[in-house]
Design a protein around this motif. Structure first.
Motif, mmCIF file in Angstrom:
data_model
loop_
_atom_site.group_PDB
_atom_site.id
_atom_site.type_symbol
_atom_site.label_atom_id
_atom_site.label_comp_id
_atom_site.label_asym_id
_atom_site.label_seq_id
_atom_site.Cartn_x
_atom_site.Cartn_y
_atom_site.Cartn_z
ATOM 1 N N ALA A 133 -54.358 50.558 59.156
ATOM 2 C CA ALA A 133 -55.054 51.753 59.620
ATOM 3 C C ALA A 133 -54.157 52.563 60.653
ATOM 4 N N ALA A 134 -53.051 51.563 61.284
ATOM 5 C CA ALA A 134 -52.014 52.296 62.140
ATOM 6 C C ALA A 134 -51.134 52.886 61.194
ATOM 7 N N CYS A 135 -50.898 52.331 59.952
ATOM 8 C CA CYS A 135 -49.876 52.900 58.917
ATOM 9 C C CYS A 135 -50.626 54.286 58.357
ATOM 10 N N LEU A 136 -51.927 54.213 58.152
ATOM 11 C CA LEU A 136 -52.476 55.219 57.607
ATOM 12 C C LEU A 136 -52.461 56.472 58.503
ATOM 13 N N LEU A 137 -52.704 56.382 59.842
ATOM 14 C CA LEU A 137 -52.703 57.219 61.063
ATOM 15 C C LEU A 137 -51.430 57.919 61.101
ATOM 16 N N ALA A 138 -50.410 56.973 61.207
ATOM 17 C CA ALA A 138 -48.904 57.378 61.234
ATOM 18 C C ALA A 138 -48.653 58.377 60.103
ATOM 19 N N LEU A 139 -49.046 58.124 58.750
ATOM 20 C CA LEU A 139 -48.614 58.803 57.726
ATOM 21 C C LEU A 139 -49.470 60.167 57.801
ATOM 22 N N LEU A 140 -50.230 60.360 58.850
ATOM 23 C CA LEU A 140 -50.920 61.833 58.661
ATOM 24 C C LEU A 140 -49.965 62.825 59.311
ATOM 25 N N ASP A 141 -48.727 62.365 59.557
ATOM 26 C CA ASP A 141 -47.806 63.555 59.903
ATOM 27 C C ASP A 141 -47.190 64.379 58.771
ATOM 28 N N GLY A 142 -47.796 63.794 57.422
ATOM 29 C CA GLY A 142 -47.457 64.687 56.266
ATOM 30 C C GLY A 142 -45.899 64.060 55.778
ATOM 31 N N ARG A 143 -45.377 63.368 56.504
ATOM 32 C CA ARG A 143 -43.930 63.056 56.147
ATOM 33 C C ARG A 143 -43.787 61.725 55.436
ATOM 34 N N ALA A 144 -42.724 61.245 54.599
ATOM 35 C CA ALA A 144 -42.610 60.208 54.175
ATOM 36 C C ALA A 144 -41.948 59.093 55.115
ATOM 37 N N ARG A 155 -37.535 51.961 50.667
ATOM 38 C CA ARG A 155 -38.816 52.357 50.079
ATOM 39 C C ARG A 155 -39.345 53.253 50.891
ATOM 40 N N TYR A 156 -39.973 54.615 50.459
ATOM 41 C CA TYR A 156 -40.729 55.478 51.045
ATOM 42 C C TYR A 156 -42.091 55.427 50.634
ATOM 43 N N VAL A 157 -42.936 55.708 51.796
ATOM 44 C CA VAL A 157 -44.521 55.844 51.264
ATOM 45 C C VAL A 157 -45.003 57.001 52.112
ATOM 46 N N ARG A 158 -45.873 57.740 51.499
ATOM 47 C CA ARG A 158 -46.611 58.886 51.935
ATOM 48 C C ARG A 158 -48.060 58.697 51.633
ATOM 49 N N LEU A 159 -48.855 59.435 52.254
ATOM 50 C CA LEU A 159 -50.268 59.250 51.722
ATOM 51 C C LEU A 159 -50.358 59.871 50.440
ATOM 52 N N ALA A 160 -51.310 59.704 49.555
ATOM 53 C CA ALA A 160 -51.310 60.036 48.254
ATOM 54 C C ALA A 160 -51.598 61.451 48.114
ATOM 55 N N GLY A 161 -52.278 62.237 48.923
ATOM 56 C CA GLY A 161 -52.783 63.568 48.651
ATOM 57 C C GLY A 161 -53.632 63.991 49.882
ATOM 58 N N ARG A 190 -50.015 69.643 67.479
ATOM 59 C CA ARG A 190 -49.579 68.509 66.562
ATOM 60 C C ARG A 190 -49.877 68.965 65.025
ATOM 61 N N THR A 191 -49.246 68.272 64.195
ATOM 62 C CA THR A 191 -49.510 68.446 62.800
ATOM 63 C C THR A 191 -50.788 67.464 62.421
ATOM 64 N N CYS A 192 -51.506 67.735 61.751
ATOM 65 C CA CYS A 192 -52.672 67.303 61.420
ATOM 66 C C CYS A 192 -52.528 66.966 59.596
ATOM 67 N N TYR A 193 -51.636 65.931 58.984
ATOM 68 C CA TYR A 193 -51.381 65.993 57.617
ATOM 69 C C TYR A 193 -50.446 67.284 57.580
ATOM 70 N N ASP A 194 -50.929 68.357 57.097
ATOM 71 C CA ASP A 194 -50.110 69.359 56.546
ATOM 72 C C ASP A 194 -50.538 70.726 57.530
ATOM 73 N N HIS A 195 -51.321 70.564 58.577
ATOM 74 C CA HIS A 195 -51.940 71.749 59.220
ATOM 75 C C HIS A 195 -51.717 71.627 60.546
ATOM 76 N N LEU A 250 -49.951 78.308 56.832
ATOM 77 C CA LEU A 250 -49.583 78.639 58.050
ATOM 78 C C LEU A 250 -48.896 78.033 58.941
ATOM 79 N N CYS A 251 -49.069 76.458 58.720
ATOM 80 C CA CYS A 251 -48.288 75.473 59.591
ATOM 81 C C CYS A 251 -46.880 75.480 58.869
ATOM 82 N N ARG A 252 -46.715 75.527 57.581
ATOM 83 C CA ARG A 252 -45.436 75.527 57.007
ATOM 84 C C ARG A 252 -44.744 76.658 57.477
ATOM 85 N N HIS A 253 -45.376 77.631 57.361
ATOM 86 C CA HIS A 253 -44.663 78.973 57.946
ATOM 87 C C HIS A 253 -44.368 79.086 59.275
#
Length: 281
Positions: free
Chosen positions: A33-44, A83-89, A127-132, A240-243
């Motif tokens: 769960a800690a890993c999954l929440l950390a990866l919500l930043d959208g980065r690898a 080895r890099y990991v990111r959320l699957a989508g 903050r970013t919430c995955y990609d927004h 909008l976040c990306r811009h």
């Protein structure tokens, strides 16, 4: 014998049962769960970074990552020895966001020390919430877009499961028919928010590229876990976040998901959306 009774061993067992149980099991571990929440930043992240973040040995973390990748929650890639990991989508990110929003923080686990308190305040501010964008920043942007009718609440499906028809689909429009700035695109209904025609033009005028033909909804509501209100997600929220990051309206701070609005961003958001800089503090 009552042949109509439903059991978990007969042929009428829902075929999704095993899959749902397996998915729940993947999330039902504090390290994962800690890993999954950390990866919500959208980065690898590298496996080593996640191991330090979760406070476990690299060998232990590697086993957990293997389960998350096999379960379809994470995607991995290797570059040399790393080895890099990111959320699957985005669907995985949405699932995690919705689950996390149901959790009330435990008062016993409040941040201790100035550094932890400052980091928590920064995350709540923006903050970013995955990609927004989320936090008070995400809510302020959502409120401003709503006030200008650039996004609108999406009508819920009717009792038959079909979406209400727009005024253009009726034989004769009622006298109080909504304007084009109020009518959501048909494919957006039922997602919490809808991008209006005026909103589509606003994004285009700002040079923010949208893909209306994409598989994900243009606009979606995501419940903000700090503000307890929905902020804008979906393709429009991601664009909008990306811009905002590319244009220097926002910059990332710290090692987590926190962002802050720059002086340039304050001017741009005030000019384009009328956002009061005080709302971003």
């Amino acid at each position: 014998m009552d042949t109509g009774s439903r059991t978990y061993t007969g042929s009428r067992r829902d075929p999704r049962v095993a899959g749902l149980a397996a998915l729940a099991g993947l999330v039902a571990d504090e390290t994962r769960a800690a890993c999954l929440l950390a990866l919500l930043d959208g980065r690898a992240w590298t496996a080593g970074e996640l191991a330090r973040h979760a406070g476990v040995a690299a060998s232990t973390l590697s086993e957990h990552l293997g389960k998350l990748v096999a379960g379809g929650l994470l995607a991995e890639e290797r570059q040399g020895r790393h080895r890099y990991v990111r959320l699957a989508g985005t669907r995985v990110a949405q699932l995690l966001e919705d689950l996390a929003a149901q959790v009330t923080p435990d008062p016993a686990h409040r941040p201790r020390g100035l550094r932890a308190t400052t980091a928590g305040s920064a995350m709540a501010r923006g903050r970013t919430c995955y990609d927004h964008l989320a936090g008070r920043l995400g809510i302020a942007l959502t409120d401003a877009l709503t006030a200008r009718r650039l996004i609108a609440p999406a009508p819920a499906p009717d009792s038959a499961g079909a979406h209400p028809r727009s005024s253009a689909e009726t034989d004769a429009a009622p006298a109080s028919a909504p304007t084009d700035s109020q009518v959501p695109a048909p494919d957006e209904r039922g997602t919490g928010f809808a991008l209006t025609e005026a909103g589509m033009r606003w994004f285009e005028d700002c040079g923010i590229v949208l893909d209306p033909a994409g598989r994900r909804p243009l606009a979606r509501a995501c419940l903000d876990w700090t503000e307890r209100r929905p902020h804008l997600a979906g393709a429009a929220g991601a664009a909008l976040c990306r811009h905002a990051l590319d244009a220097g309206w926002c910059v990332r701070i710290g090692s987590e998901r926190a962002v802050k609005v720059t002086a340039r961003g304050e001017r741009a958001l005030a000019e384009l959306l009328g956002v009061d800089p005080a709302a971003l503090c």
